[in-house]
Design a protein around this motif. Sequence first.
Motif, PDB file in Angstrom:
ATOM      1  N   GLY A  85       2.060   6.271  -7.158  1.00  0.00           N
ATOM      2  CA  GLY A  85       0.856   6.774  -7.821  1.00  0.00           C
ATOM      3  C   GLY A  85       0.029   5.691  -8.488  1.00  0.00           C
ATOM      4  O   GLY A  85      -0.681   5.968  -9.460  1.00  0.00           O
ATOM      5  N   GLU A 109      -9.324   2.169   3.851  1.00  0.00           N
ATOM      6  CA  GLU A 109      -8.046   2.001   3.169  1.00  0.00           C
ATOM      7  C   GLU A 109      -8.265   1.618   1.709  1.00  0.00           C
ATOM      8  O   GLU A 109      -7.599   2.145   0.805  1.00  0.00           O
ATOM      9  CB  GLU A 109      -7.215   0.934   3.893  1.00  0.00           C
ATOM     10  CG  GLU A 109      -5.879   0.608   3.268  1.00  0.00           C
ATOM     11  CD  GLU A 109      -4.788   1.641   3.539  1.00  0.00           C
ATOM     12  OE1 GLU A 109      -3.621   1.351   3.250  1.00  0.00           O
ATOM     13  OE2 GLU A 109      -5.107   2.736   4.040  1.00  0.00           O
ATOM     14  N   GLY A 130      -8.910   5.724  -4.871  1.00  0.00           N
ATOM     15  CA  GLY A 130      -9.174   7.089  -5.317  1.00  0.00           C
ATOM     16  C   GLY A 130     -10.656   7.432  -5.316  1.00  0.00           C
ATOM     17  O   GLY A 130     -11.090   8.372  -5.997  1.00  0.00           O
ATOM     18  N   ARG A 188       1.095   4.008  -3.110  1.00  0.00           N
ATOM     19  CA  ARG A 188       0.854   5.448  -2.931  1.00  0.00           C
ATOM     20  C   ARG A 188       2.054   6.249  -3.423  1.00  0.00           C
ATOM     21  O   ARG A 188       1.903   7.286  -4.080  1.00  0.00           O
ATOM     22  CB  ARG A 188       0.561   5.749  -1.459  1.00  0.00           C
ATOM     23  CG  ARG A 188      -0.843   5.336  -1.007  1.00  0.00           C
ATOM     24  CD  ARG A 188      -1.155   5.862   0.383  1.00  0.00           C
ATOM     25  NE  ARG A 188      -2.560   5.638   0.729  1.00  0.00           N
ATOM     26  CZ  ARG A 188      -3.014   4.637   1.474  1.00  0.00           C
ATOM     27  NH1 ARG A 188      -2.145   3.746   1.966  1.00  0.00           N
ATOM     28  NH2 ARG A 188      -4.294   4.517   1.735  1.00  0.00           N
ATOM     29  N   ASP A 193      -9.694   4.680  -0.259  1.00  0.00           N
ATOM     30  CA  ASP A 193      -8.677   5.709  -0.478  1.00  0.00           C
ATOM     31  C   ASP A 193      -7.651   5.266  -1.511  1.00  0.00           C
ATOM     32  O   ASP A 193      -7.270   6.044  -2.396  1.00  0.00           O
ATOM     33  CB  ASP A 193      -7.983   6.050   0.840  1.00  0.00           C
ATOM     34  CG  ASP A 193      -6.969   7.168   0.687  1.00  0.00           C
ATOM     35  OD1 ASP A 193      -7.384   8.329   0.482  1.00  0.00           O
ATOM     36  OD2 ASP A 193      -5.755   6.881   0.741  1.00  0.00           O
ATOM     37  N   LEU A 194      -7.200   4.026  -1.418  1.00  0.00           N
ATOM     38  CA  LEU A 194      -6.251   3.517  -2.404  1.00  0.00           C
ATOM     39  C   LEU A 194      -6.855   3.524  -3.811  1.00  0.00           C
ATOM     40  O   LEU A 194      -6.144   3.726  -4.799  1.00  0.00           O
ATOM     41  CB  LEU A 194      -5.816   2.099  -2.042  1.00  0.00           C
ATOM     42  CG  LEU A 194      -4.668   1.966  -1.029  1.00  0.00           C
ATOM     43  CD1 LEU A 194      -4.528   0.515  -0.590  1.00  0.00           C
ATOM     44  CD2 LEU A 194      -3.367   2.475  -1.611  1.00  0.00           C
ATOM     45  N   PRO A 213      -3.094   3.215  -8.281  1.00  0.00           N
ATOM     46  CA  PRO A 213      -4.319   3.036  -7.493  1.00  0.00           C
ATOM     47  C   PRO A 213      -4.598   1.567  -7.214  1.00  0.00           C
ATOM     48  O   PRO A 213      -3.954   0.681  -7.795  1.00  0.00           O
ATOM     49  CB  PRO A 213      -5.399   3.623  -8.401  1.00  0.00           C
ATOM     50  CG  PRO A 213      -4.894   3.318  -9.789  1.00  0.00           C
ATOM     51  CD  PRO A 213      -3.390   3.472  -9.706  1.00  0.00           C
ATOM     52  N   ALA A 222       0.836  -1.206   0.000  1.00  0.00           N
ATOM     53  CA  ALA A 222       0.000   0.000   0.000  1.00  0.00           C
ATOM     54  C   ALA A 222       0.868   1.252   0.000  1.00  0.00           C
ATOM     55  O   ALA A 222       0.606   2.213  -0.744  1.00  0.00           O
ATOM     56  CB  ALA A 222      -0.934  -0.010   1.206  1.00  0.00           C
ATOM     57  N   ASP A 223       1.911   1.238   0.813  1.00  0.00           N
ATOM     58  CA  ASP A 223       2.805   2.397   0.860  1.00  0.00           C
ATOM     59  C   ASP A 223       3.542   2.570  -0.471  1.00  0.00           C
ATOM     60  O   ASP A 223       3.714   3.689  -0.959  1.00  0.00           O
ATOM     61  CB  ASP A 223       3.820   2.236   1.993  1.00  0.00           C
ATOM     62  CG  ASP A 223       3.168   2.314   3.373  1.00  0.00           C
ATOM     63  OD1 ASP A 223       2.004   2.770   3.459  1.00  0.00           O
ATOM     64  OD2 ASP A 223       3.820   1.905   4.354  1.00  0.00           O
TER      65      ASP A 223
END
Length: 625
Positions: free
Chosen positions: A92, A125, A131, A89, A128-129, A94, A85-86
Motif C-alpha cells: 500500500g 504504470e 494513485g 502495491r 497508477d502507482l 504509493p 512496484a509489486d
Amino acid sequence: MRAVYENRFADLEPLLGRVEKPSRYIDHEWGTRSKADASYRACLIYPDVYEVGLPNQGIAVLYACLNAREGFSCERGYVPWVDMADAMRAAGVPLLSLEGAAPVASFDAVGLHVPHEMAVTNMLEALDLAGIPLRSVDRGEDDPLVLAGGPSVYNPEPFAPFVDAALIGEGEEHLVEVCAEHRRLRDAGATRSEVLAALSRIPGTYVPSLYEVSHEGACTAHGYAVPRAGTDAPAEVRKRVVADFAATDPVPQSIVPYAKLVHDRLSVEVLRGCARGCRFCQAGMTYRPVRERGADQIVSAVMSGLARTGYDEVSLTSLSTTDHSCCRQVLARLNRRLEDTGISVSIPSQRLDAFGVDMALQVAGEKKGGLTFAPEAGSQRLRDVINKNVTEDDLERAARAAFEAGWRRVKLYFMMGLPGETDDDIVAIGRLADRVYEIAREVVPPAQRGGVSVSVSCSVFIPKAATPFQWCAQTPDDEVRRRQQLLLRSVRNRAVRVHYHDAETSLIEAVLSRGGRDIADLVEAVWRRGARFDAWTEQFSLDRWEQAAGEVGIDLRAVARTPYALDERLPWEHVSCGVSRGYLEREYRRALEGVTTPDCTRSSCTGCGVCPTLHVSNVLAGERS
C-alpha cells in the motif's frame, strides 16, 4: 482530497531489503535543489528506472529551471522496477518522489518525460502507482496537473487521453510559464477546466481534452484532432524554441548519484539542432534550428562542471557534436586544460569522414575503444533516397584513418526496411562491412590483426511523425526477417559480426508512432495485461500486445503497414515542429527521385520553414567546413 505532502520513506524502507538494487529508491544524493518551503511543487518523472533516467539532460534542465524560481520546488521520480512496484502495491505504498519521499499525487504538477514511444506503458504504470486516475477526464479538482513533454510528443495522440497538457518543443521557458500560470489560477480558486482552458492559450501547450477526433474529408483511418466547438484552443500548436541558446545554463546537471548510472559522466550540451536533413530522422526535423554554444562557454562549462561534480569523464553532447564549427578548437583547449588529470572527454558520435576520425583521436588519447559510423544504407542509391549525404569513399577513408590511428574495433550502423529498399541494398550492407574488414587487414600490422573487430548493427526503419517519411508504411515483420537472413548470408567474412533489432518490438513502435487517439485504448489495455518496461527486451511481450489489440479491435499490422496518401490529414498534424508540410512533401518527392538536399548550415536556406515560422535562426559560433 489531495494527498498530503509528507515524507513517507519510513513506509518504503522495509521493502528495500527485498528488491534488486535498493539504491534506486533512496535519497541523499549530493547536489539536489528542491526547497522545503516552496508554495508550488512539481515532480518530474522519467518513465524508467533510476540509473537510466538520472542522466537525462532534459529532466536536468527543467529541474534546474524550476528550482531557480522563487516559490517553486521541483523533485524527481522514476518508475520502480517490477519487483519494487509489486512490493509497493502489496504494502500500500504509493509512488514517492526521490528527494522528499512524498506521494507523487501530493504535488501540484506531475511532469511525464516521453523519451520514446515504448515508454507509454510506463507512463501509465507511474500514474497508477501514484494513485492518480489514468485518464484526464477522470481526474478531480484535487488531483495534480499531469503534463507531458520530451522528444516523442510530436505525435501525442496515442497517450493524449492520459495527460492534461503536452508541452511541445523546448521546455526551459515553457514549463516555468505553465507552472506559474497554474499557481496563479490555483491561488485564485479556478476550477480544473478553467486552468486547462487558460493553459491552452500559452504558446506550445496542447490540451487534448479541448480537441476531438474528426474523420471529415481526406484523412487516415485514425482521423485528426480539431478544437472542440466553443473552445478557443488553437487549430495548430507550434513548438516552443529557445532562441538564445547561449543564455541557457550549459551545466544544468547538479546531482551526483550513489548508484552506478547507464551514462555515468558529466554532460555538456554543446549545440542544439541538426540540419543535415536525413529524411528518416525525427530529431533532425524537430530540434531545428541549429544553435551552437561558443568555444569559451563550452570550455568554461566543462571545467566548472567537473569541479562541481567530481566526475572523471565529460561528454560533449548534441545530435552531431563533430558538426560544431569550433569542434577542433574546443577539443584542443580541453586536452590542454585536462592534461595529466586522468579526466577524459568523449563525443557521442563521429562524422563519417576523416574529420570525424581526427576528432575522435582528439578525445581518445591512448584509450582507443571502438569507433561507430552510421552509413545507414548499404548502397549509394539508397543513401541518396534517405538524404544521407555520405559516399562509400567517405566510409573507406574514415575506416582507413581509424585503423591507421590505432583503432581496432569499428561498428557500422544501418537501417533495414527503408523506403525504396531492395535486396541489392541489403547485399550492399554485407559488401560494405566486408570492405571495411579488408581495409583493416591492409592497414593493421599482422601481429595486431587478432584484435580487429568489425560489426554491423541493423535496426528496423520506423516511420516517424514530422519527417518526410511520415507517409511511408513499415516493412512487414516477416519480410524484415527474410531480409535479416539475407544480410547474414551477404556477409562473406566470418570475422564480421552482424546484430539486428527485433522486428516484434519495431512493429509496436511503428503502431505507437503512426497511430491516432484510438491507440490510447490499446495502450491502456496492454498495460492492464501487465505490460511495463516494454523498452527492455526481457519485459516485452508481443503476445500481450496482440491480445490487447484483439480486445479493443485494433489490427496492429494494418496500423504499421498502411501507407498514408499525401492528401490525407494525419493524426498528428495539429502539432507542429515548425517544419512546413510543404517542405516535408517536397523532401518525400525528392526521396522518390533519389535527389539529395544540402545542409543549410553549409549552404543556402533549403526552405524548411522553421526560421520564419518560429522567428528564430541558425546560430553558429564559427564557419562550418
